[in-house]
Motif scaffolding. Structure first.
Motif, PDB file in Angstrom:
ATOM      1  N   ASP A  21       0.847  -1.199   0.000  1.00 38.83           N
ATOM      2  CA  ASP A  21       0.000   0.000   0.000  1.00 38.83           C
ATOM      3  C   ASP A  21       0.883   1.250   0.000  1.00 38.83           C
ATOM      4  OD1 ASP A  21      -2.015   1.840   0.222  1.00 38.83           O
ATOM      5  OD2 ASP A  21      -2.802   1.069   2.113  1.00 38.83           O
ATOM      6  N   ILE A  22       1.540   1.483  -1.117  1.00 42.18           N
ATOM      7  CA  ILE A  22       2.494   2.591  -1.211  1.00 42.18           C
ATOM      8  C   ILE A  22       1.815   3.941  -0.993  1.00 42.18           C
ATOM      9  CG2 ILE A  22       2.310   2.701  -3.735  1.00 42.18           C
ATOM     10  CD1 ILE A  22       5.274   3.492  -3.816  1.00 42.18           C
ATOM     11  N   GLN A  23       0.634   4.121  -1.551  1.00 45.96           N
ATOM     12  CA  GLN A  23      -0.050   5.414  -1.444  1.00 45.96           C
ATOM     13  C   GLN A  23      -0.350   5.777   0.008  1.00 45.96           C
ATOM     14  OE1 GLN A  23      -3.505   5.795  -3.897  1.00 45.96           O
ATOM     15  NE2 GLN A  23      -3.995   7.830  -3.139  1.00 45.96           N
ATOM     16  N   MET A  30       3.587  11.382   5.579  1.00 50.71           N
ATOM     17  CA  MET A  30       3.535  12.798   5.241  1.00 50.71           C
ATOM     18  C   MET A  30       2.611  13.548   6.207  1.00 50.71           C
ATOM     19  SD  MET A  30       2.788  14.399   1.475  1.00 50.71           S
ATOM     20  CE  MET A  30       4.024  13.357   0.711  1.00 50.71           C
ATOM     21  N   SER A  31       1.463  12.970   6.477  1.00 56.02           N
ATOM     22  CA  SER A  31       0.506  13.587   7.394  1.00 56.02           C
ATOM     23  C   SER A  31       1.082  13.687   8.803  1.00 56.02           C
ATOM     24  CB  SER A  31      -0.778  12.763   7.408  1.00 56.02           C
ATOM     25  OG  SER A  31      -1.670  13.252   8.370  1.00 56.02           O
ATOM     26  N   ASP A  32       1.705  12.618   9.251  1.00 51.67           N
ATOM     27  CA  ASP A  32       2.287  12.617  10.599  1.00 51.67           C
ATOM     28  C   ASP A  32       3.417  13.642  10.731  1.00 51.67           C
ATOM     29  OD1 ASP A  32       0.556  10.653  11.490  1.00 51.67           O
ATOM     30  OD2 ASP A  32       1.955   9.017  11.050  1.00 51.67           O
ATOM     31  N   MET A  33       4.216  13.789   9.709  1.00 56.41           N
ATOM     32  CA  MET A  33       5.353  14.714   9.780  1.00 56.41           C
ATOM     33  C   MET A  33       4.908  16.174   9.724  1.00 56.41           C
ATOM     34  SD  MET A  33       7.956  12.901  10.435  1.00 56.41           S
ATOM     35  CE  MET A  33       6.793  11.885  11.369  1.00 56.41           C
ATOM     36  N   LYS A  34       3.711  16.427   9.214  1.00 61.32           N
ATOM     37  CA  LYS A  34       3.172  17.792   9.225  1.00 61.32           C
ATOM     38  C   LYS A  34       2.912  18.273  10.649  1.00 61.32           C
ATOM     39  CE  LYS A  34       0.936  18.009   4.747  1.00 61.32           C
ATOM     40  NZ  LYS A  34      -0.341  18.180   4.050  1.00 61.32           N
ATOM     41  N   LYS A  35       2.775  17.342  11.580  1.00 59.45           N
ATOM     42  CA  LYS A  35       2.493  17.685  12.974  1.00 59.45           C
ATOM     43  C   LYS A  35       3.739  18.133  13.729  1.00 59.45           C
ATOM     44  CE  LYS A  35      -1.243  14.382  12.899  1.00 59.45           C
ATOM     45  NZ  LYS A  35      -1.669  13.041  13.270  1.00 59.45           N
ATOM     46  N   ILE A  36       4.907  17.953  13.105  1.00 60.50           N
ATOM     47  CA  ILE A  36       6.174  18.345  13.734  1.00 60.50           C
ATOM     48  C   ILE A  36       6.738  19.525  12.950  1.00 60.50           C
ATOM     49  CG2 ILE A  36       8.505  17.633  14.331  1.00 60.50           C
ATOM     50  CD1 ILE A  36       7.544  14.748  14.310  1.00 60.50           C
ATOM     51  N   GLN A  44      11.157  17.046  -0.140  1.00 60.57           N
ATOM     52  CA  GLN A  44      10.939  15.679   0.347  1.00 60.57           C
ATOM     53  C   GLN A  44       9.531  15.215  -0.005  1.00 60.57           C
ATOM     54  OE1 GLN A  44      12.059  16.526   4.486  1.00 60.57           O
ATOM     55  NE2 GLN A  44      13.104  14.540   4.447  1.00 60.57           N
ATOM     56  N   ASN A  45       8.567  16.086   0.200  1.00 61.60           N
ATOM     57  CA  ASN A  45       7.181  15.740  -0.093  1.00 61.60           C
ATOM     58  C   ASN A  45       6.955  15.534  -1.579  1.00 61.60           C
ATOM     59  OD1 ASN A  45       6.565  15.802   2.635  1.00 61.60           O
ATOM     60  ND2 ASN A  45       5.886  17.921   2.571  1.00 61.60           N
ATOM     61  N   ILE A  46       7.556  16.362  -2.393  1.00 62.10           N
ATOM     62  CA  ILE A  46       7.436  16.196  -3.847  1.00 62.10           C
ATOM     63  C   ILE A  46       8.049  14.870  -4.271  1.00 62.10           C
ATOM     64  CG2 ILE A  46       8.227  17.067  -6.085  1.00 62.10           C
ATOM     65  CD1 ILE A  46       7.846  19.911  -4.883  1.00 62.10           C
ATOM     66  N   ASP A  47       9.228  14.559  -3.753  1.00 64.11           N
ATOM     67  CA  ASP A  47       9.869  13.282  -4.065  1.00 64.11           C
ATOM     68  C   ASP A  47       8.979  12.111  -3.665  1.00 64.11           C
ATOM     69  OD1 ASP A  47      12.082  14.574  -5.099  1.00 64.11           O
ATOM     70  OD2 ASP A  47      13.316  14.290  -3.299  1.00 64.11           O
ATOM     71  N   ALA A  48       8.328  12.223  -2.521  1.00 68.59           N
ATOM     72  CA  ALA A  48       7.440  11.160  -2.052  1.00 68.59           C
ATOM     73  C   ALA A  48       6.232  11.003  -2.974  1.00 68.59           C
ATOM     74  CB  ALA A  48       6.992  11.450  -0.626  1.00 68.59           C
ATOM     75  N   ILE A  49       5.676  12.103  -3.417  1.00 69.62           N
ATOM     76  CA  ILE A  49       4.528  12.061  -4.324  1.00 69.62           C
ATOM     77  C   ILE A  49       4.925  11.430  -5.658  1.00 69.62           C
ATOM     78  CG2 ILE A  49       2.931  13.499  -5.662  1.00 69.62           C
ATOM     79  CD1 ILE A  49       2.972  15.408  -3.153  1.00 69.62           C
ATOM     80  N   ALA A  53       3.410   8.105  -7.426  1.00 68.42           N
ATOM     81  CA  ALA A  53       2.885   8.165  -8.793  1.00 68.42           C
ATOM     82  C   ALA A  53       3.576   7.173  -9.717  1.00 68.42           C
ATOM     83  CB  ALA A  53       3.031   9.585  -9.342  1.00 68.42           C
ATOM     84  N   SER A  54       4.855   6.916  -9.484  1.00 63.88           N
ATOM     85  CA  SER A  54       5.601   6.008 -10.354  1.00 63.88           C
ATOM     86  C   SER A  54       5.673   4.582  -9.798  1.00 63.88           C
ATOM     87  CB  SER A  54       7.009   6.543 -10.588  1.00 63.88           C
ATOM     88  OG  SER A  54       7.731   6.589  -9.374  1.00 63.88           O
ATOM     89  N   GLY A  55       5.113   4.388  -8.607  1.00 66.81           N
ATOM     90  CA  GLY A  55       5.137   3.062  -7.996  1.00 66.81           C
ATOM     91  C   GLY A  55       6.521   2.638  -7.545  1.00 66.81           C
ATOM     92  N   ASP A  56       7.338   3.602  -7.185  1.00 65.77           N
ATOM     93  CA  ASP A  56       8.725   3.339  -6.783  1.00 65.77           C
ATOM     94  C   ASP A  56       8.785   3.055  -5.278  1.00 65.77           C
ATOM     95  OD1 ASP A  56      11.440   3.357  -6.184  1.00 65.77           O
ATOM     96  OD2 ASP A  56      11.875   5.042  -7.530  1.00 65.77           O
ATOM     97  N   PHE A  57       8.714   1.780  -4.935  1.00 67.95           N
ATOM     98  CA  PHE A  57       8.691   1.377  -3.530  1.00 67.95           C
ATOM     99  C   PHE A  57      10.009   1.710  -2.828  1.00 67.95           C
ATOM    100  CE2 PHE A  57       4.920  -0.645  -4.851  1.00 67.95           C
ATOM    101  CZ  PHE A  57       4.174  -0.953  -3.722  1.00 67.95           C
ATOM    102  N   ASP A  58      11.129   1.632  -3.550  1.00 66.82           N
ATOM    103  CA  ASP A  58      12.422   1.953  -2.932  1.00 66.82           C
ATOM    104  C   ASP A  58      12.492   3.430  -2.545  1.00 66.82           C
ATOM    105  OD1 ASP A  58      13.365  -0.664  -3.144  1.00 66.82           O
ATOM    106  OD2 ASP A  58      14.243  -0.302  -5.134  1.00 66.82           O
ATOM    107  N   ALA A  59      12.010   4.296  -3.418  1.00 65.59           N
ATOM    108  CA  ALA A  59      12.010   5.730  -3.111  1.00 65.59           C
ATOM    109  C   ALA A  59      11.036   6.033  -1.974  1.00 65.59           C
ATOM    110  CB  ALA A  59      11.669   6.545  -4.348  1.00 65.59           C
ATOM    111  N   ALA A  60       9.911   5.355  -1.942  1.00 70.84           N
ATOM    112  CA  ALA A  60       8.947   5.544  -0.862  1.00 70.84           C
ATOM    113  C   ALA A  60       9.568   5.117   0.469  1.00 70.84           C
ATOM    114  CB  ALA A  60       7.660   4.762  -1.139  1.00 70.84           C
ATOM    115  N   ARG A  61      10.261   3.988   0.462  1.00 68.39           N
ATOM    116  CA  ARG A  61      10.931   3.515   1.669  1.00 68.39           C
ATOM    117  C   ARG A  61      11.994   4.522   2.118  1.00 68.39           C
ATOM    118  NH1 ARG A  61      11.233  -0.989   4.328  1.00 68.39           N
ATOM    119  NH2 ARG A  61      10.178  -2.175   2.715  1.00 68.39           N
TER     120      ARG A  61
END
Length: 68
Positions: A21-23, A30-36, A44-49, A53-61
């Motif tokens: 469940d990458i999304q 991302m939501s949790d880190m907005k609280k800090i 960082q957020n753009i890279d995560a998005i 979008a590309s299904g890159d599990f390594d980048a998500a990790r």
């Protein structure tokens, strides 16, 4: 305290990522880190998005594990 919070968030997000469940894994972190204040940058957020979008599990990790 901050480190414990981040560790918990990371563990939860990585569990979701392991289930494929990458999304929601990235969205949760991302939501949790907005609280800090200043925990994440816009880039960082753009890279995560892009990872989702590309299904890159390594980048998500890398995004999820990149918080200290």
């Amino acid at each position: 305290m901050r480190a414990d919070y981040i560790r918990g968030c990371r563990e939860y997000s990585l569990e979701r990522l392991e289930r494929g469940d990458i999304q929601n894994a990235v969205a949760s972190m991302m939501s949790d880190m907005k609280k800090i204040p200043n925990a994440s940058s816009v880039m960082q957020n753009i890279d995560a998005i892009v990872a989702v979008a590309s299904g890159d599990f390594d980048a998500a990790r890398a995004y999820i594990e990149g918080f200290e």
